[in-house]
Design an enzyme around this catalytic site. Structure first.
Site, PDB file in Angstrom:
ATOM      1  N   ARG A 141      27.720 210.908 -28.518  1.00 55.84           N
ATOM      2  CA  ARG A 141      27.880 210.368 -27.162  1.00 55.84           C
ATOM      3  C   ARG A 141      29.103 209.459 -27.115  1.00 55.84           C
ATOM      4  O   ARG A 141      28.997 208.238 -27.096  1.00 55.84           O
ATOM      5  CB  ARG A 141      26.617 209.637 -26.734  1.00 55.84           C
TER       6      ARG A 141
ATOM      7  N   GLN B 159      31.817 213.921 -23.678  1.00 56.29           N
ATOM      8  CA  GLN B 159      30.947 213.940 -22.502  1.00 56.29           C
ATOM      9  C   GLN B 159      30.898 215.317 -21.841  1.00 56.29           C
ATOM     10  O   GLN B 159      29.845 215.729 -21.355  1.00 56.29           O
ATOM     11  CB  GLN B 159      31.408 212.882 -21.503  1.00 56.29           C
TER      12      GLN B 159
ATOM     13  N   ASP C 118      28.337 217.599 -23.774  1.00 58.26           N
ATOM     14  CA  ASP C 118      26.997 217.070 -24.029  1.00 58.26           C
ATOM     15  C   ASP C 118      25.951 217.885 -23.270  1.00 58.26           C
ATOM     16  O   ASP C 118      25.717 217.670 -22.074  1.00 58.26           O
ATOM     17  CB  ASP C 118      26.949 215.606 -23.622  1.00 58.26           C
TER      18      ASP C 118
ATOM     19  N   SER D  55      22.797 215.768 -21.852  1.00 61.73           N
ATOM     20  CA  SER D  55      22.985 215.064 -20.579  1.00 61.73           C
ATOM     21  C   SER D  55      22.954 216.030 -19.400  1.00 61.73           C
ATOM     22  O   SER D  55      22.308 215.753 -18.383  1.00 61.73           O
ATOM     23  CB  SER D  55      24.318 214.300 -20.600  1.00 61.73           C
TER      24      SER D  55
ATOM     25  N   TYR E  58      19.834 205.506 -27.187  1.00 66.57           N
ATOM     26  CA  TYR E  58      18.380 205.656 -27.169  1.00 66.57           C
ATOM     27  C   TYR E  58      17.720 204.316 -27.473  1.00 66.57           C
ATOM     28  O   TYR E  58      18.355 203.379 -27.956  1.00 66.57           O
ATOM     29  CB  TYR E  58      17.931 206.699 -28.207  1.00 66.57           C
TER      30      TYR E  58
END
Length: 510
Positions: free
Chosen positions: A122, A127, A130, A133, A228
């Site tokens: 991440r 991005q 990913d 996501s 997380y």
């Protein structure tokens, strides 16, 4: 460079790893695309659309994979399905390795280089690649849609001539990507939304979407790595449970999204909490695939408990497959662009790239990812403890034999010392005598019998002969015995003095 696109075989999986748009761009990078027939039907993409984009259609997975350099999929395919691909071919998919170590080992043995897209770091650069996501975003949206469909009432507040309809109260547990999208969707539908998260930083994001953030005072912050949350302590869990129990009873819709990578989903909603909710309420558990956040969740089932509906769909993103496939295929395309040399239009993988190192699961016949390599390689360990005990018993047996030889030599050395022992026994006659007398009376008689013949012997011999014998025995005795001999010698001349005085008496008589 050949790229194969497989049709998904997992039940309930309707997504596809490529779209006509991404196929056209991959062909522009110099790739030859082979799509298995029917791969896009679940996402409402026909074979004709793939053919129009420039892909060739394969009648089976084996035909699509034959001599392929890259294999694209949504879910982890079986190792047998990759037979026929080039040695070291790339498998790019969501491999779900946790709890499936056997399947991962099979992929390694097949010789493919497996890339787990869910391990994409991440960071800003990654991005656009990913998949977690992009798919979690859709799952959060779909969770609210499913809840609204089963709720049976309208979500927004409505003021009509017939009366006012109060807005539905929605509670979202977990303010990650899925949770934030669920909050935004519920707010768009007019619900009154509240949310909780163990990460303090999530509070600003929740409030920016118009929802109320709830957090216990006992829990300051439980942020972990990679965005997380960390595992809560017992005290923190109890405080969080008390907060949820008091708040959930007033809610109409609850969406749970708590997940910890590589671990079972934490239990956030107990049976008692479910029973405290009003009939007609709905709970959507986005963690159903990992055991669920709700105690009563059953994977891929809808449970009705005391009038409360619990939805446990494990693949919500696949319930809107067209949009999910579009985003997933773009994630793969953006990653493949970093692996292909646009000048030579060939694969040019930089194995030291952070994106590659983080996602490569198997390579050159072995599991190489640090989270799984240790578990895949302890096979030779049990051989070492077996070899050690075999050699151990041999060494002591040899040592015992070596000690036996010097023991005999030591005994031979003690043999010449026996005369000294005999002298010691003969000289101190008085010492063994009391010991023998204490034990047995005849032993004392035997001791007395030995010195008896010695006493008359010195009487018969002249005094000059006794002196040298006494000196010899004293020289062979210890110092204590020498002192005794000297005292005995001093007493003997004292007896001679009265013999000198005897002739003096007759002179006085004269």
């Amino acid at each position: 460079m050949k790229i194969a696109v497989l049709r998904e075989t997992v039940a309930g999986e309707h997504r596809v790893a490529a779209t006509p748009e991404t196929v056209a761009k991959l062909i522009g990078l110099g790739a030859e695309i082979s799509v298995e027939k029917g791969a896009g039907l679940g996402s409402r993409i026909s074979d004709a659309q793939f053919a129009t984009a420039g892909a060739s259609l394969a009648a089976s997975a084996a035909e699509a994979v034959k001599r392929a350099d890259i294999v694209l999929a949504v879910r982890r395919p079986a190792a047998k399905a990759l037979a026929g691909s080039n040695p070291g071919a790339l498998l790019v998919a969501a491999l779900d390795p946790y709890g499936n170590e056997g399947e991962v080992a099979a992929l390694a043995k097949s010789g493919v280089t497996a890339i787990a897209m869910e391990f994409m770091p991440r960071i800003t650069r990654a991005q656009v690649m990913d998949i977690l996501s992009s798919q979690a975003n859709l799952a959060g949206y779909q969770a609210v849609i499913e809840a609204a469909a089963h709720f049976g009432r309208a979500l927004p507040m409505m003021m009509t001539a017939a009366g006012t309809v109060r807005p539905a109260k929605t509670f979202v547990m977990g303010a990650g990507v899925a949770g934030l999208q669920a909050i935004a969707t519920a707010r768009r539908l007019g619900a009154v939304v509240s949310a909780t998260d163990v990460r303090a930083a999530a509070g600003e994001q929740v409030e920016s979407l118009g929802a109320k953030f709830i957090m216990t005072d006992a829990l300051k912050d439980a942020s972990g790595t990679g965005g997380y949350a960390r595992e809560l302590t017992l005290v923190e869990s109890q405080a969080q449970a008390e907060l949820v129990a008091g708040h959930i009873a007033k809610q109409d819709i609850v969406v749970t999204t708590a997940l910890i990578p590589g671990r079972p989903a934490p239990k956030l909603v107990t049976r008692a909490m479910v029973e405290s909710m009003a009939p007609g309420s709905v709970i959507v558990d986005l963690a159903a695939e990992r055991g669920g956040n709700v105690e009563l969740t059953r994977p891929d089932e809808i449970v009705d408990h005391n009038g409360v509906t619990i939805i446990g769909f494990t693949n919500l993103a696949s319930r809107i497959p067209t949009t999910a496939s579009q985003l997933y295929a773009k994630n793969l395309l953006n990653f493949l662009e970093t692996l292909i040399d646009k000048t030579t239009k060939t694969l040019a993988i930089n194995w030291d790239d952070d994106l590659v190192k983080a996602t490569v699961l198997t390579r050159e016949g072995a599991v190489v990812h640090p989270n799984f390599a240790a578990a895949a390689a302890p096979a030779p360990v049990p051989a070492t403890p077996v070899a050690v005990p075999k050699a151990a018993p041999k060494t002591p047996s040899r040592k015992v034999e070596a000690k036996a030889a010097p023991a005999k030599t030591g005994a031979a050395r003690k043999a010449p010392a026996k005369p000294a022992a005999v002298i010691a026994e003969s000289a101190p006659v008085a010492k063994p005598a009391p010991k023998a007398a204490a034990a047995k009376k005849p032993a004392a008689k035997a001791v007395v019998a030995k010195p008896a013949p010695k006493k008359p012997a010195p009487k018969k011999l002249p005094a000059a002969t006794l002196a040298p014998e006494a000196i010899v025995t004293a020289g062979s005795q210890p110092e204590a015995q020498k002192v005794v001999a000297r005292r005995a010698a001093e007493k003997k001349p004292a007896t001679k003095k009265p013999t000198v005085k005897k002739p003096a008496t007759p002179e006085g008589g004269k």
